[in-house]
Structure formats: C-alpha cells, structure tokens
Scaffold this active site. Structure first.
Site, PDB file in Angstrom:
ATOM      1  N   LYS A  15       6.534  -6.515  -1.636  1.00 44.47           N
ATOM      2  CA  LYS A  15       5.274  -7.252  -1.758  1.00 44.47           C
ATOM      3  C   LYS A  15       4.542  -6.884  -3.043  1.00 44.47           C
ATOM      4  O   LYS A  15       3.930  -7.742  -3.697  1.00 44.47           O
ATOM      5  CB  LYS A  15       4.380  -6.968  -0.548  1.00 44.47           C
ATOM      6  CG  LYS A  15       3.017  -7.674  -0.610  1.00 44.47           C
ATOM      7  CD  LYS A  15       3.149  -9.195  -0.720  1.00 44.47           C
ATOM      8  CE  LYS A  15       1.782  -9.873  -0.925  1.00 44.47           C
ATOM      9  NZ  LYS A  15       0.949  -9.838   0.282  1.00 44.47           N
ATOM     10  N   THR A  45      -0.814  -5.871   3.239  1.00 41.88           N
ATOM     11  CA  THR A  45      -0.269  -5.324   2.000  1.00 41.88           C
ATOM     12  C   THR A  45      -0.948  -3.989   1.771  1.00 41.88           C
ATOM     13  O   THR A  45      -2.166  -3.926   1.588  1.00 41.88           O
ATOM     14  CB  THR A  45      -0.534  -6.254   0.805  1.00 41.88           C
ATOM     15  OG1 THR A  45       0.072  -7.515   1.065  1.00 41.88           O
ATOM     16  CG2 THR A  45       0.046  -5.667  -0.477  1.00 41.88           C
ATOM     17  N   LYS A  55      -7.023  -4.864  -4.926  1.00 42.21           N
ATOM     18  CA  LYS A  55      -6.437  -3.760  -4.152  1.00 42.21           C
ATOM     19  C   LYS A  55      -4.928  -3.713  -4.312  1.00 42.21           C
ATOM     20  O   LYS A  55      -4.341  -2.643  -4.556  1.00 42.21           O
ATOM     21  CB  LYS A  55      -6.822  -3.925  -2.679  1.00 42.21           C
ATOM     22  CG  LYS A  55      -6.182  -2.934  -1.720  1.00 42.21           C
ATOM     23  CD  LYS A  55      -4.982  -3.530  -0.985  1.00 42.21           C
ATOM     24  CE  LYS A  55      -5.358  -4.700  -0.116  1.00 42.21           C
ATOM     25  NZ  LYS A  55      -4.204  -5.220   0.668  1.00 42.21           N
TER      26      LYS A  55
END
Length: 293
Positions: A171, A96, A239
């Site tokens: 995502k 990701t 993140k």
C-alpha cells in the site's frame, strides 16, 4: 464465517459495510458518533456502544480507522479487540498504517490465538461503493484463503502479498505512485490554465493517451471544477506519505518526488486543507501563482 465486527464506519468503511451485508454477512459496527452511521443501522447493521461489545462474539473483525494511533487504540487498549474478541477469530486491519505495527498486531494476536491479517485497500470512495477495491493482504496464506469470501464482497483485485506487514508495504508503494501521478496532474492542469486552454477538451484529449492515469481521469475533472470534496482526505494522504518516507529512509532510499509532494501537502494542511480531498493539492499551484504575481 458469518458474524462480522466492523470498526471505522467512515467514508470508505460505510460502503464496505453495505457490500458485506449485501453478500449475506451479519454486520456489527462501532462508531464514536452514532448519528453518522444511522443510515447503515437502518439498513441492517447492528450498532454497539463499545468496541468490546461489538466484537465479542464475532467470527471476524475488520478495522479501517484513520491513523496508526487509532489502530493501536482499537487493538491494544483495555477492553478493546485483543481483550474482547473470541479466540480463533480473524482480525483484519484494512487501515493504511505502519508495517511495523502490522507485525506487532500479528505477533501479539497470534500469541493470543487469533488469525491476523493486514489488508489495506486502494480504490478510494468510488471503489468502496462499487465493491471494486484492490485489497493487499499480508499474513499467513491459509488465513488469506479463509477470508477470501470477505474480501470478495468488498473488492475485485485481491492479492496475497506475503508475510505480516507485506500488505502495508504494498500500500505504501501505491501511495508513492499516487504522490507522483497526482503531482503531475496538478502541474499539468496548472499549465493548461496558465496557457488559456479549454481544460475539458484537454482532459478528453489526454486521458486515454500515454499520460493517462486513474488520478488524471478521476481527479482531473474535479480539479477543473474546483471540487475539493473528500473521497480520500488530504490529512490521511499526508499520513501515508510520511509512513512511506520513513520506510524509504530505513532502506537508504532517497525518494525526491515523494518528499516534495509531502512538503506541498503539508503546506496546504497548515493552511486548513487537511479535511479536503487529495485533489486539493492543485491549490498549491494556485498559491504559488499568486505569490509570484
């Protein structure tokens, strides 16, 4: 497509490697710490001491590493993927990461003669072990079709999202959903605890109702048991939320729930919780309760 290079044999990557081998693919792996992958080496994966050696003769290379800077390193550093993989190979980043970085890899990779896809996954360590990951694919559709057998070895809900970067955008939408759902689970269980209810009965009562969710069913029991072992690291979730917030801001969106969930997780990371699972967000409410007392 037979010989596969795999970079990033971590919590999820290790199970993905196993499932690819079960499907008949020949796996070549690289990891910074060989000791952590001795089990999959014993099971048949071929270990290499460098990324360049790992990928040089592979038909496809899969990466699933931690952070965007790690993606930059494995693709662009001298002697790594873009320098060492044979032309015509398929390069699939399942990390990701930033949609802009996915577009950059696609542009430079295709110019060098590679087929490039961004294909982040969702489903956590449980989905990785079971081979039931959702795989969100961006890039050229013909390349998606060519790589379908690879994806089918690792997941069951596999969908083409669109051009390069689209897999990453999907995502990030997933992580926005999780930020809200997980925050709701933690707040509800904090309430349950404060009111003296039997948490196990509450979990049983609500999991199949209108408020049920994968976060509630999968992480709720862990929160009740105070089991914070990582299936997905808090630091990686932070993140992801940062990436989503950057993208939201670029589109003029004010995502308040995402912003608050990120702030809460960052506070916990500062207290040393970054290597715990995302369910450790529940600790934020414990801290708040103590401070109020």
């Amino acid at each position: 497509m037979k010989k596969i290079g795999f970079i990033g044999v971590g919590i999820m990557g290790k199970s993905m490697v196993r499932n690819l081998m079960k499907a008949g693919f020949e796996l070549h792996i690289y990891a910074r710490n060989k000791a952590k992958v001795e089990d999959v080496i014993t099971e048949g994966a071929v270990f290499h001491e460098s990324i360049g050696e790992c990928v040089k003769d592979c038909d496809a290379v899969i990466t699933i590493v931690g952070f965007p800077q790690d993606v930059e390193e494995v693709y662009f550093d001298a002697g790594n993927i873009l320098d060492s993989t044979k032309k015509g190979a398929y390069l699939i980043d399942m990390t990701t990461t930033s949609p802009q970085l996915a577009e950059k890899i696609y542009k430079i990779g295709t110019e060098k003669g590679f087929h490039v896809l961004d294909a982040p996954v969702t489903g956590g360590d449980t989905g990785a072990k079971a081979g039931t990951l959702s795989i969100l694919v961006g890039g050229d559709k013909s390349d998606y079709v060519a790589c379908k057998p690879l994806f089918e070895a690792m997941g069951t809900n596999i969908n083409y999202q669109g051009v390069a970067g689209a897999g990453q955008h999907c995502k990030l939408a997933n992580q926005i959903l999780i930020a809200g759902a997980l925050s709701g689970v933690c707040e509800a269980l904090a309430y349950v605890k404060a009111k003296g209810l039997d948490a196990d009965i509450v979990l049983k009562s609500l999991s199949s109702g209108a408020a049920g969710s994968a976060q509630f069913s999968n992480l709720g029991p862990k929160i009740v048991k105070e089991d914070y072992a990582p299936g997905f690291f808090m630091k990686h979730f932070i993140k992801d939320m940062k990436l989503a917030l950057i993208e939201a801001n670029m589109s003029g969106l004010d995502l308040g729930i995402l912003s608050q969930a990120l702030a809460n997780c960052e506070e916990l990371e500062a207290d040393g919780c970054g290597d715990l699972g995302t369910q450790a967000l529940a600790k934020y409410y414990e801290v708040t309760e103590v401070e109020e007392e």
